[in-house]
Design a protein around this motif. Structure first.
Motif, PDB file in Angstrom:
ATOM      1  N   LYS A  72       0.844  -1.205   0.000  1.00 47.59           N
ATOM      2  CA  LYS A  72       0.000   0.000   0.000  1.00 47.59           C
ATOM      3  C   LYS A  72       0.878   1.254   0.000  1.00 47.59           C
ATOM      4  N   HIS A  73       1.934   1.259   0.814  1.00 49.24           N
ATOM      5  CA  HIS A  73       2.866   2.391   0.820  1.00 49.24           C
ATOM      6  C   HIS A  73       3.486   2.577  -0.566  1.00 49.24           C
ATOM      7  N   ILE A  74       3.873   1.469  -1.191  1.00 45.73           N
ATOM      8  CA  ILE A  74       4.484   1.530  -2.521  1.00 45.73           C
ATOM      9  C   ILE A  74       3.497   2.119  -3.520  1.00 45.73           C
ATOM     10  N   GLN A  75       2.252   1.662  -3.483  1.00 43.41           N
ATOM     11  CA  GLN A  75       1.239   2.182  -4.397  1.00 43.41           C
ATOM     12  C   GLN A  75       1.009   3.674  -4.175  1.00 43.41           C
ATOM     13  N   ASN A  76       0.972   4.095  -2.913  1.00 41.85           N
ATOM     14  CA  ASN A  76       0.809   5.520  -2.598  1.00 41.85           C
ATOM     15  C   ASN A  76       1.974   6.340  -3.158  1.00 41.85           C
ATOM     16  N   ILE A  77       3.181   5.812  -3.044  1.00 41.46           N
ATOM     17  CA  ILE A  77       4.374   6.503  -3.559  1.00 41.46           C
ATOM     18  C   ILE A  77       4.260   6.675  -5.068  1.00 41.46           C
ATOM     19  N   LEU A  78       3.911   5.596  -5.767  1.00 40.41           N
ATOM     20  CA  LEU A  78       3.794   5.664  -7.219  1.00 40.41           C
ATOM     21  C   LEU A  78       2.759   6.703  -7.631  1.00 40.41           C
ATOM     22  N   ASN A  79       1.626   6.705  -6.944  1.00 39.71           N
ATOM     23  CA  ASN A  79       0.571   7.668  -7.264  1.00 39.71           C
ATOM     24  C   ASN A  79       1.014   9.104  -6.999  1.00 39.71           C
ATOM     25  N   LYS A  80       1.623   9.339  -5.852  1.00 38.89           N
ATOM     26  CA  LYS A  80       2.020  10.701  -5.491  1.00 38.89           C
ATOM     27  C   LYS A  80       3.131  11.243  -6.377  1.00 38.89           C
ATOM     28  N   LEU A  81       4.034  10.349  -6.809  1.00 36.18           N
ATOM     29  CA  LEU A  81       5.144  10.792  -7.656  1.00 36.18           C
ATOM     30  C   LEU A  81       4.779  10.788  -9.132  1.00 36.18           C
ATOM     31  N   GLY A  82       3.657  10.187  -9.471  1.00 36.76           N
ATOM     32  CA  GLY A  82       3.227  10.162 -10.867  1.00 36.76           C
ATOM     33  C   GLY A  82       4.076   9.269 -11.744  1.00 36.76           C
ATOM     34  N   VAL A  83       4.528   8.150 -11.197  1.00 36.93           N
ATOM     35  CA  VAL A  83       5.323   7.194 -11.958  1.00 36.93           C
ATOM     36  C   VAL A  83       4.569   5.867 -12.007  1.00 36.93           C
ATOM     37  N   HIS A  84       5.060   4.950 -12.847  1.00 39.68           N
ATOM     38  CA  HIS A  84       4.341   3.707 -13.077  1.00 39.68           C
ATOM     39  C   HIS A  84       5.010   2.480 -12.490  1.00 39.68           C
ATOM     40  N   SER A  85       6.231   2.613 -12.020  1.00 39.77           N
ATOM     41  CA  SER A  85       6.922   1.447 -11.468  1.00 39.77           C
ATOM     42  C   SER A  85       7.834   1.870 -10.321  1.00 39.77           C
ATOM     43  N   THR A  86       8.192   0.893  -9.533  1.00 39.73           N
ATOM     44  CA  THR A  86       9.101   1.182  -8.418  1.00 39.73           C
ATOM     45  C   THR A  86      10.475   1.599  -8.938  1.00 39.73           C
ATOM     46  N   LEU A  87      10.860   1.039 -10.070  1.00 42.34           N
ATOM     47  CA  LEU A  87      12.141   1.429 -10.662  1.00 42.34           C
ATOM     48  C   LEU A  87      12.121   2.891 -11.069  1.00 42.34           C
ATOM     49  N   GLU A  88      11.041   3.323 -11.711  1.00 43.60           N
ATOM     50  CA  GLU A  88      10.919   4.736 -12.080  1.00 43.60           C
ATOM     51  C   GLU A  88      10.964   5.631 -10.844  1.00 43.60           C
ATOM     52  N   ALA A  89      10.263   5.221  -9.798  1.00 45.48           N
ATOM     53  CA  ALA A  89      10.244   6.019  -8.565  1.00 45.48           C
ATOM     54  C   ALA A  89      11.642   6.146  -7.982  1.00 45.48           C
ATOM     55  N   ALA A  90      12.357   5.038  -7.919  1.00 41.60           N
ATOM     56  CA  ALA A  90      13.699   5.051  -7.344  1.00 41.60           C
ATOM     57  C   ALA A  90      14.665   5.888  -8.172  1.00 41.60           C
ATOM     58  N   ILE A  91      14.585   5.749  -9.495  1.00 46.54           N
ATOM     59  CA  ILE A  91      15.481   6.513 -10.372  1.00 46.54           C
ATOM     60  C   ILE A  91      15.157   8.004 -10.316  1.00 46.54           C
ATOM     61  N   ALA A  92      13.873   8.326 -10.435  1.00 41.94           N
ATOM     62  CA  ALA A  92      13.471   9.731 -10.476  1.00 41.94           C
ATOM     63  C   ALA A  92      13.728  10.436  -9.155  1.00 41.94           C
ATOM     64  N   ALA A  93      13.543   9.738  -8.058  1.00 39.01           N
ATOM     65  CA  ALA A  93      13.721  10.359  -6.749  1.00 39.01           C
ATOM     66  C   ALA A  93      15.152  10.246  -6.230  1.00 39.01           C
ATOM     67  N   GLY A  94      15.979   9.481  -6.920  1.00 37.51           N
ATOM     68  CA  GLY A  94      17.348   9.252  -6.486  1.00 37.51           C
ATOM     69  C   GLY A  94      18.122  10.482  -6.050  1.00 37.51           C
ATOM     70  N   PRO A  95      18.119  11.552  -6.859  1.00 33.41           N
ATOM     71  CA  PRO A  95      18.890  12.733  -6.467  1.00 33.41           C
ATOM     72  C   PRO A  95      18.428  13.351  -5.145  1.00 33.41           C
ATOM     73  N   TYR A  96      17.170  13.136  -4.778  1.00 34.12           N
ATOM     74  CA  TYR A  96      16.646  13.737  -3.555  1.00 34.12           C
ATOM     75  C   TYR A  96      16.873  12.850  -2.335  1.00 34.12           C
ATOM     76  N   LEU A  97      17.105  11.578  -2.550  1.00 38.60           N
ATOM     77  CA  LEU A  97      17.233  10.644  -1.429  1.00 38.60           C
ATOM     78  C   LEU A  97      18.525  10.846  -0.654  1.00 38.60           C
ATOM     79  N   SER A  98      19.525  11.384  -1.284  1.00 37.07           N
ATOM     80  CA  SER A  98      20.810  11.543  -0.598  1.00 37.07           C
ATOM     81  C   SER A  98      20.862  12.815   0.243  1.00 37.07           C
ATOM     82  N   ARG A  99      19.798  13.613   0.211  1.00 36.96           N
ATOM     83  CA  ARG A  99      19.786  14.859   0.975  1.00 36.96           C
ATOM     84  C   ARG A  99      19.531  14.616   2.438  1.00 36.96           C
TER      85      ARG A  99
END
Length: 93
Positions: A66-93
């Motif tokens: 459910k958390h994963i689905q919420n993340i995909l919806n909020k970030l507007g991406v279609h897969s966990t890979l897209e979410a991880a790649i797109a959000a990558g630059p922000y995760l190291s902050r």
């Protein structure tokens, strides 16, 4: 055989350069994530499965999903890979 491989590799490179990962995830989109969803996203970025996330965070697998689905919806991406790649630059902050 070598020529075919070169052609395939070039086609793959062209495909990847033409394809964008649903734009870039904005700081506004990330701000919509709860702290738990940000934890889950960080684990996704490390390659964790829903089962591993559930074990790591001491939650049920269905809650992790459910958390994963919420993340995909909020970030507007279609897969966990897209979410991880797109959000990558922000995760190291």
């Amino acid at each position: 055989f070598g020529n075919k491989l070169e052609v395939l590799l070039q086609e793959f490179a062209d495909f990847r350069s033409d394809r964008q990962v649903s734009g870039r995830v904005t700081t506004e989109a990330l701000a919509k994530l709860t702290s738990r969803e940000r934890e889950v996203l960080a684990l996704l970025a490390r390659g964790a499965s829903a089962k591993a996330i559930a074990a790591n965070l001491s939650i049920s697998i269905s809650t992790a999903r459910k958390h994963i689905q919420n993340i995909l919806n909020k970030l507007g991406v279609h897969s966990t890979l897209e979410a991880a790649i797109a959000a990558g630059p922000y995760l190291s902050r």
